[in-house]
Design a protein around this motif. Structure first.
Motif, short mmCIF file in Angstrom:
data_model
loop_
_atom_site.label_atom_id
_atom_site.label_comp_id
_atom_site.label_asym_id
_atom_site.label_seq_id
_atom_site.Cartn_x
_atom_site.Cartn_y
_atom_site.Cartn_z
N HIS A 1 0.81 -1.22 0.00
CA HIS A 1 0.00 0.00 0.00
C HIS A 1 0.84 1.27 0.00
O HIS A 1 0.31 2.37 0.02
CB HIS A 1 -0.96 0.00 1.20
N ARG A 2 2.15 1.12 -0.01
CA ARG A 2 3.01 2.31 -0.07
C ARG A 2 3.18 2.72 -1.52
O ARG A 2 3.32 1.89 -2.40
CB ARG A 2 4.40 2.02 0.51
N ALA A 3 3.17 4.00 -1.76
CA ALA A 3 3.38 4.51 -3.12
C ALA A 3 4.88 4.57 -3.39
O ALA A 3 5.65 5.03 -2.55
CB ALA A 3 2.76 5.90 -3.25
N THR A 4 5.27 4.09 -4.56
CA THR A 4 6.67 4.16 -4.97
C THR A 4 6.74 4.77 -6.37
O THR A 4 6.95 4.06 -7.34
CB THR A 4 7.32 2.75 -4.96
N PRO A 5 6.58 6.09 -6.46
CA PRO A 5 6.47 6.72 -7.76
C PRO A 5 7.75 6.74 -8.58
O PRO A 5 7.71 6.99 -9.76
CB PRO A 5 6.02 8.14 -7.43
N CYS A 6 8.89 6.47 -7.99
CA CYS A 6 10.15 6.56 -8.73
C CYS A 6 10.49 5.29 -9.49
O CYS A 6 11.38 5.30 -10.31
CB CYS A 6 11.29 6.90 -7.76
N LEU A 7 9.81 4.21 -9.20
CA LEU A 7 10.13 2.94 -9.84
C LEU A 7 9.63 2.90 -11.27
O LEU A 7 8.60 3.47 -11.60
CB LEU A 7 9.51 1.78 -9.06
N GLN A 8 10.38 2.20 -12.11
CA GLN A 8 9.96 1.96 -13.48
C GLN A 8 10.03 0.47 -13.73
O GLN A 8 10.88 -0.22 -13.18
CB GLN A 8 10.85 2.71 -14.46
N ALA A 9 9.13 -0.01 -14.57
CA ALA A 9 9.08 -1.44 -14.86
C ALA A 9 8.89 -1.65 -16.35
O ALA A 9 8.39 -0.78 -17.06
CB ALA A 9 7.94 -2.09 -14.09
N ASP A 10 9.31 -2.82 -16.81
CA ASP A 10 9.13 -3.16 -18.21
C ASP A 10 7.67 -3.46 -18.53
O ASP A 10 7.19 -3.17 -19.62
CB ASP A 10 9.98 -4.39 -18.57
N VAL A 11 6.97 -4.05 -17.56
CA VAL A 11 5.59 -4.47 -17.81
C VAL A 11 4.78 -4.41 -16.52
O VAL A 11 5.33 -4.63 -15.44
CB VAL A 11 5.55 -5.90 -18.42
N ALA A 12 3.51 -4.09 -16.66
CA ALA A 12 2.56 -4.18 -15.55
C ALA A 12 1.54 -5.24 -15.93
O ALA A 12 0.97 -5.20 -17.02
CB ALA A 12 1.86 -2.85 -15.31
N VAL A 13 1.32 -6.20 -15.05
CA VAL A 13 0.34 -7.25 -15.29
C VAL A 13 -0.96 -6.82 -14.62
O VAL A 13 -0.99 -6.54 -13.42
CB VAL A 13 0.81 -8.60 -14.72
N ILE A 14 -2.02 -6.78 -15.40
CA ILE A 14 -3.33 -6.39 -14.88
C ILE A 14 -4.20 -7.64 -14.87
O ILE A 14 -4.51 -8.22 -15.91
CB ILE A 14 -3.98 -5.29 -15.75
N MET A 15 -4.56 -8.06 -13.68
CA MET A 15 -5.37 -9.27 -13.51
C MET A 15 -6.83 -8.99 -13.84
O MET A 15 -7.35 -7.91 -13.58
CB MET A 15 -5.25 -9.78 -12.08
N GLY A 16 -7.48 -9.98 -14.37
CA GLY A 16 -8.87 -9.85 -14.78
C GLY A 16 -9.84 -9.82 -13.61
O GLY A 16 -9.49 -10.06 -12.47
#
Length: 105
Positions: A30-45
């Motif tokens: 639940h902590r916000a980590t706005p500085c991180l970058q990722a190659d992909v975000a998986v969005i579950m159905g």
């Protein structure tokens, strides 16, 4: 020492050892980590209604992924979902929504 007291103490210790990591994961998630970058975000159905509309939970997930994509925090979005009892493939509905929002295939 009475076996019942020893067993209760052991169960309490095991319970605590299982509870602490779970609490940490909840807190960390639940902590916000706005500085991180990722190659992909998986969005579950989640639920796609019988009329093909997205459930509020599913739309909120997609909107969050879309925001991360537009903020350049993730390079790609990967949707994941199966065939719901309502008769719609969740991932197909999710893809259609993101395409309508301007995300390339």
């Amino acid at each position: 020492m009475h076996w019942g007291v020893l067993l209760k103490g052991l169960l309490a210790l095991v319970g605590l050892l299982l509870l602490l990591p779970a609490l940490y994961l909840l807190w960390d998630g639940h902590r916000a980590t706005p500085c991180l970058q990722a190659d992909v975000a998986v969005i579950m159905g989640n639920t796609v209604h019988a009329d093909g509309s997205l459930s509020p939970r599913l739309q909120a997930r997609l909107d969050k992924g879309l925001a991360l994509y537009r903020q350049k925090q993730v390079a790609r979005l990967l949707v994941s979902g199966g065939l719901g009892k309502e008769g719609h493939w969740e991932a197909t509905a999710m893809e259609a929504y993101l395409l309508q929002q301007g995300v390339p295939p």
